[in-house]
Each structure stands twice: as C-alpha cells, then as structure tokens.
Design a protein around this motif. Sequence first.
Motif, PDB file in Angstrom:
ATOM      1  N   LEU A   7      -5.200   9.343   7.882  1.00  0.00           N
ATOM      2  CA  LEU A   7      -4.537   8.380   7.156  1.00  0.00           C
ATOM      3  C   LEU A   7      -4.976   8.752   5.995  1.00  0.00           C
ATOM      4  O   LEU A   7      -6.518   9.126   5.600  1.00  0.00           O
ATOM      5  CB  LEU A   7      -5.251   7.103   7.329  1.00  0.00           C
ATOM      6  CG  LEU A   7      -5.559   5.966   5.943  1.00  0.00           C
ATOM      7  CD1 LEU A   7      -3.751   5.467   5.829  1.00  0.00           C
ATOM      8  CD2 LEU A   7      -6.274   4.592   6.779  1.00  0.00           C
ATOM      9  N   GLN A   8      -4.137   8.660   4.154  1.00  0.00           N
ATOM     10  CA  GLN A   8      -4.852   9.354   2.739  1.00  0.00           C
ATOM     11  C   GLN A   8      -4.695   7.721   2.344  1.00  0.00           C
ATOM     12  O   GLN A   8      -3.593   7.392   2.085  1.00  0.00           O
ATOM     13  CB  GLN A   8      -4.831   9.937   3.006  1.00  0.00           C
ATOM     14  CG  GLN A   8      -5.286  11.761   3.372  1.00  0.00           C
ATOM     15  CD  GLN A   8      -4.290  12.775   2.695  1.00  0.00           C
ATOM     16  OE1 GLN A   8      -3.483  13.330   2.124  1.00  0.00           O
ATOM     17  NE2 GLN A   8      -6.221  13.648   2.425  1.00  0.00           N
ATOM     18  N   MET A   9      -5.591   7.891   1.283  1.00  0.00           N
ATOM     19  CA  MET A   9      -5.448   6.448   0.612  1.00  0.00           C
ATOM     20  C   MET A   9      -6.078   6.629  -1.272  1.00  0.00           C
ATOM     21  O   MET A   9      -7.048   7.653  -0.981  1.00  0.00           O
ATOM     22  CB  MET A   9      -5.778   4.849   0.668  1.00  0.00           C
ATOM     23  CG  MET A   9      -5.282   4.044   0.355  1.00  0.00           C
ATOM     24  SD  MET A   9      -5.699   2.212   1.088  1.00  0.00           S
ATOM     25  CE  MET A   9      -5.359   2.314   2.218  1.00  0.00           C
ATOM     26  N   SER A  10      -4.525   7.107  -1.054  1.00  0.00           N
ATOM     27  CA  SER A  10      -5.201   7.700  -2.514  1.00  0.00           C
ATOM     28  C   SER A  10      -5.685   6.449  -3.924  1.00  0.00           C
ATOM     29  O   SER A  10      -5.274   5.061  -3.485  1.00  0.00           O
ATOM     30  CB  SER A  10      -3.933   8.078  -3.526  1.00  0.00           C
ATOM     31  OG  SER A  10      -2.677   7.512  -3.886  1.00  0.00           O
ATOM     32  N   SER A  11      -6.314   6.686  -5.079  1.00  0.00           N
ATOM     33  CA  SER A  11      -7.018   5.831  -6.050  1.00  0.00           C
ATOM     34  C   SER A  11      -7.095   4.480  -5.641  1.00  0.00           C
ATOM     35  O   SER A  11      -6.978   3.077  -5.710  1.00  0.00           O
ATOM     36  CB  SER A  11      -5.800   4.633  -6.927  1.00  0.00           C
ATOM     37  OG  SER A  11      -4.890   6.362  -7.325  1.00  0.00           O
ATOM     38  N   LEU A  50       0.856  -0.982   0.336  1.00  0.00           N
ATOM     39  CA  LEU A  50       0.144   0.382  -0.066  1.00  0.00           C
ATOM     40  C   LEU A  50       1.069   1.190   0.172  1.00  0.00           C
ATOM     41  O   LEU A  50       0.516   2.536  -0.639  1.00  0.00           O
ATOM     42  CB  LEU A  50      -1.607  -0.632   0.990  1.00  0.00           C
ATOM     43  CG  LEU A  50      -1.844  -0.909   1.124  1.00  0.00           C
ATOM     44  CD1 LEU A  50      -2.838  -0.557   2.593  1.00  0.00           C
ATOM     45  CD2 LEU A  50      -3.233  -1.298   0.180  1.00  0.00           C
ATOM     46  N   LYS A  51       2.237   1.102   0.148  1.00  0.00           N
ATOM     47  CA  LYS A  51       2.824   2.100   0.418  1.00  0.00           C
ATOM     48  C   LYS A  51       2.709   3.432  -0.143  1.00  0.00           C
ATOM     49  O   LYS A  51       2.770   4.603  -0.426  1.00  0.00           O
ATOM     50  CB  LYS A  51       4.539   1.538   0.412  1.00  0.00           C
ATOM     51  CG  LYS A  51       5.574   2.631   0.878  1.00  0.00           C
ATOM     52  CD  LYS A  51       7.144   2.779   0.760  1.00  0.00           C
ATOM     53  CE  LYS A  51       7.716   3.628   1.516  1.00  0.00           C
ATOM     54  NZ  LYS A  51       8.877   2.599   1.111  1.00  0.00           N
ATOM     55  N   SER A  52       2.880   2.966  -2.439  1.00  0.00           N
ATOM     56  CA  SER A  52       3.245   4.204  -3.105  1.00  0.00           C
ATOM     57  C   SER A  52       1.611   5.326  -2.421  1.00  0.00           C
ATOM     58  O   SER A  52       1.545   5.777  -3.799  1.00  0.00           O
ATOM     59  CB  SER A  52       2.600   3.292  -4.531  1.00  0.00           C
ATOM     60  OG  SER A  52       1.576   2.814  -4.795  1.00  0.00           O
ATOM     61  N   ARG A  53       0.518   4.536  -2.415  1.00  0.00           N
ATOM     62  CA  ARG A  53      -0.787   5.528  -2.760  1.00  0.00           C
ATOM     63  C   ARG A  53      -1.264   5.700  -1.345  1.00  0.00           C
ATOM     64  O   ARG A  53      -2.272   6.169  -0.857  1.00  0.00           O
ATOM     65  CB  ARG A  53      -1.869   4.680  -2.914  1.00  0.00           C
ATOM     66  CG  ARG A  53      -1.973   3.247  -2.836  1.00  0.00           C
ATOM     67  CD  ARG A  53      -2.934   2.463  -3.743  1.00  0.00           C
ATOM     68  NE  ARG A  53      -3.466   1.310  -3.449  1.00  0.00           N
ATOM     69  CZ  ARG A  53      -4.510   1.576  -2.594  1.00  0.00           C
ATOM     70  NH1 ARG A  53      -5.227   1.722  -2.103  1.00  0.00           N
ATOM     71  NH2 ARG A  53      -5.422  -0.098  -2.122  1.00  0.00           N
ATOM     72  N   THR A  54      -0.618   5.071  -0.074  1.00  0.00           N
ATOM     73  CA  THR A  54      -0.567   5.643   1.068  1.00  0.00           C
ATOM     74  C   THR A  54       0.144   6.912   2.249  1.00  0.00           C
ATOM     75  O   THR A  54       1.269   6.948   1.657  1.00  0.00           O
ATOM     76  CB  THR A  54      -1.117   3.834   2.002  1.00  0.00           C
ATOM     77  OG1 THR A  54      -1.494   3.324   1.927  1.00  0.00           O
ATOM     78  CG2 THR A  54      -1.336   4.627   3.588  1.00  0.00           C
ATOM     79  N   SER A  55      -0.419   7.638   2.628  1.00  0.00           N
ATOM     80  CA  SER A  55      -0.360   8.712   3.715  1.00  0.00           C
ATOM     81  C   SER A  55      -0.909   8.716   5.203  1.00  0.00           C
ATOM     82  O   SER A  55      -1.747   8.912   4.980  1.00  0.00           O
ATOM     83  CB  SER A  55       0.291   9.694   2.483  1.00  0.00           C
ATOM     84  OG  SER A  55       0.771  10.963   3.804  1.00  0.00           O
ATOM     85  N   ILE A  56      -0.177   8.824   5.735  1.00  0.00           N
ATOM     86  CA  ILE A  56      -0.230   9.290   7.188  1.00  0.00           C
ATOM     87  C   ILE A  56       0.569  10.418   7.755  1.00  0.00           C
ATOM     88  O   ILE A  56       2.105  10.241   7.724  1.00  0.00           O
ATOM     89  CB  ILE A  56       0.130   7.489   8.379  1.00  0.00           C
ATOM     90  CG1 ILE A  56      -0.803   6.633   7.996  1.00  0.00           C
ATOM     91  CG2 ILE A  56      -0.398   8.428   9.507  1.00  0.00           C
ATOM     92  CD1 ILE A  56      -0.107   5.705   8.702  1.00  0.00           C
ATOM     93  N   SER A  57       0.274  11.251   8.375  1.00  0.00           N
ATOM     94  CA  SER A  57       0.657  12.002   9.778  1.00  0.00           C
ATOM     95  C   SER A  57      -0.410  12.986  10.636  1.00  0.00           C
ATOM     96  O   SER A  57      -1.286  12.222  10.683  1.00  0.00           O
ATOM     97  CB  SER A  57       0.810  14.111   8.451  1.00  0.00           C
ATOM     98  OG  SER A  57      -1.820  13.546   7.803  1.00  0.00           O
TER      99      SER A  57
END
Length: 120
Positions: A82-86, A65-72
Amino acid sequence: QVQLQESGPGLVKPSQTLSLTCTVSGTSINAQRHLWSWIRQSPGKGLEWVGTIDYAGGTYYRSSLKSRTSISRDADKAQFTLQMSSVAPEDTARYYCARWSADTAAYEYWGRGTQVTVSS
C-alpha cells in the motif's frame, strides 16, 4: 496455515508518502477466488476499507482515498504493498491487510495490524 504480516514505518510526517507491505505465507496470492485488501481503523472509529488488489493486479480503492492511494503486488514474493501519498493526521490508524475469499464471501484471514501515526 495462511498468515499475513504487515510491515512498514510506524511514524510518518504530514505530506509524506506512507508505504506498507503485507507478506503472505502459507498460500499463493494468485488464486482467482481471493482478493487482498488493506483496511484501517482510526482511534474511536470502526473499520474502514482502503483498497483491494485481485489476482490479476486489478485494483479498487475507497473513493475518498483513490486520488492518493496505490496498491501493487509481487507474486514471486507473495507480497502486496500500500502506498498513500500526502498523508495527514487523520490518516493515523492501525492498518490491517486481509484476504477475502469468494468461497465464504468474507475476510477469512487478517494480519495483526500495524500502527501508523502521522505527526511532525
């Protein structure tokens, strides 16, 4: 006492970005011994770790999931996001936020989870 509460939309369309927030109460999110994670469970499947953020903002993600996941994080608000794209239908799951503690080497506190459905 420590409480975690997830919030965010319950329905997301395919290819859009999912955004979930975990609001923490009863404790700071700045302690070095704690890690803050997102974990999900799809229908009929076990728990799946999505990613983690530490006290300094360091992040760790599931490789798939690394390519489309971001945690801040926002320490002032005691929140992490959590933000998860596409997203795709296979991202449909109940999403939980949780706190891991070095004291017990376990997830001590969990939110109740929030159901996210990816569908057009």
